[in-house]
Design a protein around this motif. Structure first.
Motif, PDB file in Angstrom:
ATOM      1  N   ASN A 125       0.835  -1.204   0.000  1.00 22.38           N
ATOM      2  CA  ASN A 125       0.000   0.000   0.000  1.00 22.38           C
ATOM      3  C   ASN A 125       0.872   1.257   0.000  1.00 22.38           C
ATOM      4  N   SER A 126       0.233   2.412   0.123  1.00 14.73           N
ATOM      5  CA  SER A 126       0.980   3.671   0.018  1.00 14.73           C
ATOM      6  C   SER A 126       1.951   3.880   1.169  1.00 14.73           C
ATOM      7  N   CYS A 127       1.784   3.133   2.262  1.00  9.03           N
ATOM      8  CA  CYS A 127       2.700   3.231   3.403  1.00  9.03           C
ATOM      9  C   CYS A 127       3.853   2.235   3.292  1.00  9.03           C
ATOM     10  N   GLY A 128       3.803   1.359   2.282  1.00 11.08           N
ATOM     11  CA  GLY A 128       4.859   0.365   2.099  1.00 11.08           C
ATOM     12  C   GLY A 128       4.582  -0.955   2.775  1.00 11.08           C
ATOM     13  N   ASN A 129       3.393  -1.122   3.355  1.00 11.56           N
ATOM     14  CA  ASN A 129       3.039  -2.390   3.996  1.00 11.56           C
ATOM     15  C   ASN A 129       2.476  -3.377   2.981  1.00 11.56           C
ATOM     16  N   VAL A 130       2.773  -4.654   3.174  1.00 13.65           N
ATOM     17  CA  VAL A 130       2.352  -5.699   2.243  1.00 13.65           C
ATOM     18  C   VAL A 130       0.852  -5.961   2.396  1.00 13.65           C
ATOM     19  N   VAL A 131       0.147  -5.950   1.273  1.00 10.44           N
ATOM     20  CA  VAL A 131      -1.278  -6.294   1.274  1.00 10.44           C
ATOM     21  C   VAL A 131      -1.525  -7.598   0.512  1.00 10.44           C
ATOM     22  N   TYR A 132      -0.542  -8.033  -0.262  1.00 11.59           N
ATOM     23  CA  TYR A 132      -0.659  -9.313  -0.983  1.00 11.59           C
ATOM     24  C   TYR A 132       0.730  -9.773  -1.363  1.00 11.59           C
ATOM     25  N   ASP A 133       1.048 -11.025  -1.057  1.00  9.04           N
ATOM     26  CA  ASP A 133       2.366 -11.579  -1.394  1.00  9.04           C
ATOM     27  C   ASP A 133       2.224 -13.087  -1.518  1.00  9.04           C
ATOM     28  N   GLU A 134       2.279 -13.588  -2.743  1.00 12.77           N
ATOM     29  CA  GLU A 134       2.048 -15.006  -2.989  1.00 12.77           C
ATOM     30  C   GLU A 134       3.021 -15.553  -4.022  1.00 12.77           C
ATOM     31  N   TYR A 135       3.485 -16.796  -3.759  1.00 13.09           N
ATOM     32  CA  TYR A 135       4.201 -17.542  -4.795  1.00 13.09           C
ATOM     33  C   TYR A 135       3.155 -18.146  -5.725  1.00 13.09           C
ATOM     34  N   VAL A 136       3.505 -18.223  -7.009  1.00 15.38           N
ATOM     35  CA  VAL A 136       2.544 -18.634  -8.028  1.00 15.38           C
ATOM     36  C   VAL A 136       3.104 -19.805  -8.827  1.00 15.38           C
ATOM     37  N   ARG A 137       2.262 -20.833  -9.021  1.00 14.51           N
ATOM     38  CA  ARG A 137       2.653 -21.985  -9.831  1.00 14.51           C
ATOM     39  C   ARG A 137       2.246 -21.727 -11.271  1.00 14.51           C
ATOM     40  N   PRO A 138       3.204 -21.630 -12.196  1.00 15.16           N
ATOM     41  CA  PRO A 138       2.860 -21.343 -13.600  1.00 15.16           C
ATOM     42  C   PRO A 138       2.068 -22.475 -14.240  1.00 15.16           C
ATOM     43  N   VAL A 139       1.413 -22.156 -15.339  1.00 17.34           N
ATOM     44  CA  VAL A 139       0.651 -23.165 -16.073  1.00 17.34           C
ATOM     45  C   VAL A 139       1.601 -24.165 -16.722  1.00 17.34           C
ATOM     46  N   GLU A 140       2.705 -23.682 -17.275  1.00 14.69           N
ATOM     47  CA  GLU A 140       3.690 -24.555 -17.904  1.00 14.69           C
ATOM     48  C   GLU A 140       4.730 -25.021 -16.886  1.00 14.69           C
ATOM     49  N   ARG A 141       5.438 -26.068 -17.255  1.00 12.67           N
ATOM     50  CA  ARG A 141       6.469 -26.624 -16.374  1.00 12.67           C
ATOM     51  C   ARG A 141       7.650 -25.657 -16.273  1.00 12.67           C
ATOM     52  N   VAL A 142       8.128 -25.492 -15.049  1.00 12.92           N
ATOM     53  CA  VAL A 142       9.257 -24.580 -14.813  1.00 12.92           C
ATOM     54  C   VAL A 142      10.551 -25.267 -15.227  1.00 12.92           C
ATOM     55  N   VAL A 143      11.303 -24.604 -16.085  1.00 14.63           N
ATOM     56  CA  VAL A 143      12.589 -25.125 -16.549  1.00 14.63           C
ATOM     57  C   VAL A 143      13.744 -24.437 -15.826  1.00 14.63           C
ATOM     58  N   ASP A 144      13.608 -23.146 -15.595  1.00 20.75           N
ATOM     59  CA  ASP A 144      14.663 -22.364 -14.934  1.00 20.75           C
ATOM     60  C   ASP A 144      14.020 -21.497 -13.846  1.00 20.75           C
ATOM     61  N   TYR A 145      14.416 -21.728 -12.606  1.00 23.84           N
ATOM     62  CA  TYR A 145      13.854 -20.950 -11.498  1.00 23.84           C
ATOM     63  C   TYR A 145      14.484 -19.553 -11.404  1.00 23.84           C
ATOM     64  N   ARG A 146      15.588 -19.344 -12.068  1.00 24.50           N
ATOM     65  CA  ARG A 146      16.277 -18.044 -12.058  1.00 24.50           C
ATOM     66  C   ARG A 146      16.507 -17.548 -10.625  1.00 24.50           C
ATOM     67  N   THR A 147      16.934 -18.443  -9.779  1.00 25.27           N
ATOM     68  CA  THR A 147      17.040 -18.157  -8.344  1.00 25.27           C
ATOM     69  C   THR A 147      17.988 -17.008  -8.051  1.00 25.27           C
ATOM     70  N   HIS A 148      19.048 -16.860  -8.820  1.00 25.44           N
ATOM     71  CA  HIS A 148      20.033 -15.813  -8.541  1.00 25.44           C
ATOM     72  C   HIS A 148      19.433 -14.417  -8.689  1.00 25.44           C
ATOM     73  N   ILE A 149      18.315 -14.330  -9.410  1.00 22.44           N
ATOM     74  CA  ILE A 149      17.625 -13.041  -9.551  1.00 22.44           C
ATOM     75  C   ILE A 149      16.286 -13.052  -8.814  1.00 22.44           C
ATOM     76  N   SER A 150      15.475 -14.085  -9.082  1.00 20.87           N
ATOM     77  CA  SER A 150      14.119 -14.126  -8.533  1.00 20.87           C
ATOM     78  C   SER A 150      14.073 -14.512  -7.056  1.00 20.87           C
ATOM     79  N   GLY A 151      15.072 -15.274  -6.606  1.00 24.70           N
ATOM     80  CA  GLY A 151      15.048 -15.771  -5.225  1.00 24.70           C
ATOM     81  C   GLY A 151      14.084 -16.928  -5.041  1.00 24.70           C
ATOM     82  N   ILE A 152      13.499 -17.410  -6.130  1.00 22.97           N
ATOM     83  CA  ILE A 152      12.512 -18.494  -6.060  1.00 22.97           C
ATOM     84  C   ILE A 152      13.224 -19.836  -6.176  1.00 22.97           C
ATOM     85  N   ARG A 153      12.810 -20.778  -5.322  1.00 15.63           N
ATOM     86  CA  ARG A 153      13.361 -22.127  -5.298  1.00 15.63           C
ATOM     87  C   ARG A 153      12.235 -23.146  -5.456  1.00 15.63           C
TER      88      ARG A 153
END
Length: 293
Positions: A125-153
């Motif tokens: 929100n406008s104060c910088g507080n989180v109002v929504y934060d979710e990991y999302v499973r893509p429709v297609e199969r994940v080939v590269d998690y790009r962890t070094h940038i995305s932080g996703i494992r």
């Protein structure tokens, strides 16, 4: 027998005054310098002459009581900040405000993982507080998690939300609100497959004031310049990135909104002129009678 010599004047004065010192020299009279010694009317003449303003010493040794603060130019090259600022919420308000900021992290799908798909989405929100934060499973199969940038494992996507659910959630949250972000075209149309009214978009990569020599700047560069904060040093954090975009917008909100109003007013004026000219060109003037042959 010789008679004793009579006492001198100095010895007589010493006997009369014990503080008398015959060796003490008389004090010299102060010398009078300047024109007053020559001209007794100098004081009267001097009062009629303009006096130079007095200085308190050399300027470089005197502190300036009110130093002028130069305005921050966001298009100037970023310099190293003396004090690093940490991006923290400005209040405890966690409500869904009229203005929200978004940031997405992507993973790679497709044959070689070159196609981007949504892996995490965050709204603050406008104060910088989180109002929504979710990991999302893509429709297609994940080939590269790009962890070094995305932080996703891989573990983050085991119980992640399906893409269609997350997409619907975000669409409901941003509906009718001002959306702030950096390179929003990529987040909205490429990975979220959503659209948003142009009048409600505040993109820090597109705002003309933030550009350098007409070129877009990275969010990392803008944050260092405008907020004196460092982000994206290793893995990207969407909470931190969304918060940085929101705080940059808040800092220039007044000028930004004024600029947008002037742009929309100018465009509407051009549209009205264009419609009027086209109507005149097509002969749709109601004051001109139509002749049927």
């Amino acid at each position: 027998m010789a008679s004793p010599a009579p006492p001198s004047a100095a010895s007589a004065a010493a006997a009369a005054n014990p503080r008398f010192n015959s060796k003490r020299k008389p004090k010299p009279k102060p010398k009078v310098d300047g024109p007053s010694a020559l001209n007794p009317n100098w004081a009267q003449l001097q009062s009629k002459l303009p006096r130079p303003t007095a200085t308190l010493g050399k300027r470089k040794h005197r502190p300036d009581p009110s130093p002028a603060t130069a305005p921050t130019d966001p298009s100037a090259p970023a310099e190293a900040a003396e004090v690093e600022v940490k991006l923290e919420p400005t209040s405890d308000d966690t409500s869904l405000t009229k203005t929200v900021a978004i940031d997405c992290e992507m993973v790679g799908v497709g044959v070689d993982g070159g196609k981007s798909a949504l892996g995490r989405v965050t709204l603050v929100n406008s104060c910088g507080n989180v109002v929504y934060d979710e990991y999302v499973r893509p429709v297609e199969r994940v080939v590269d998690y790009r962890t070094h940038i995305s932080g996703i494992r891989p573990k983050h996507l085991y119980k992640a939300k399906d893409f269609w659910v997350a997409q619907n959630d975000v669409a409901e949250l941003i509906k009718g609100r001002i959306l702030v972000g950096h390179a929003l075209h990529h987040d909205l149309k490429v990975v979220l497959l959503l659209s948003h009214p142009k009048k409600d978009i505040r993109d820090t990569s597109e705002y003309e004031v933030f550009r350098r020599e007409g070129k877009r700047r990275s969010l990392k560069d803008l944050t260092a310049q405008v907020l004196c904060a460092k982000i994206q040093l290793k893995e990207h954090c969407p909470i931190e990135d969304a918060r940085a975009a929101m705080f940059i917008y808040n800092k220039y909100k007044k000028a930004w909104e004024k600029n947008l109003k002037e742009q929309f007013r100018f465009r509407n004026k051009l549209k009205k002129r264009g419609k009027k000219k086209s109507a005149e060109g097509n002969g749709n003037d109601p004051n001109v009678p139509t002749v049927f042959l």
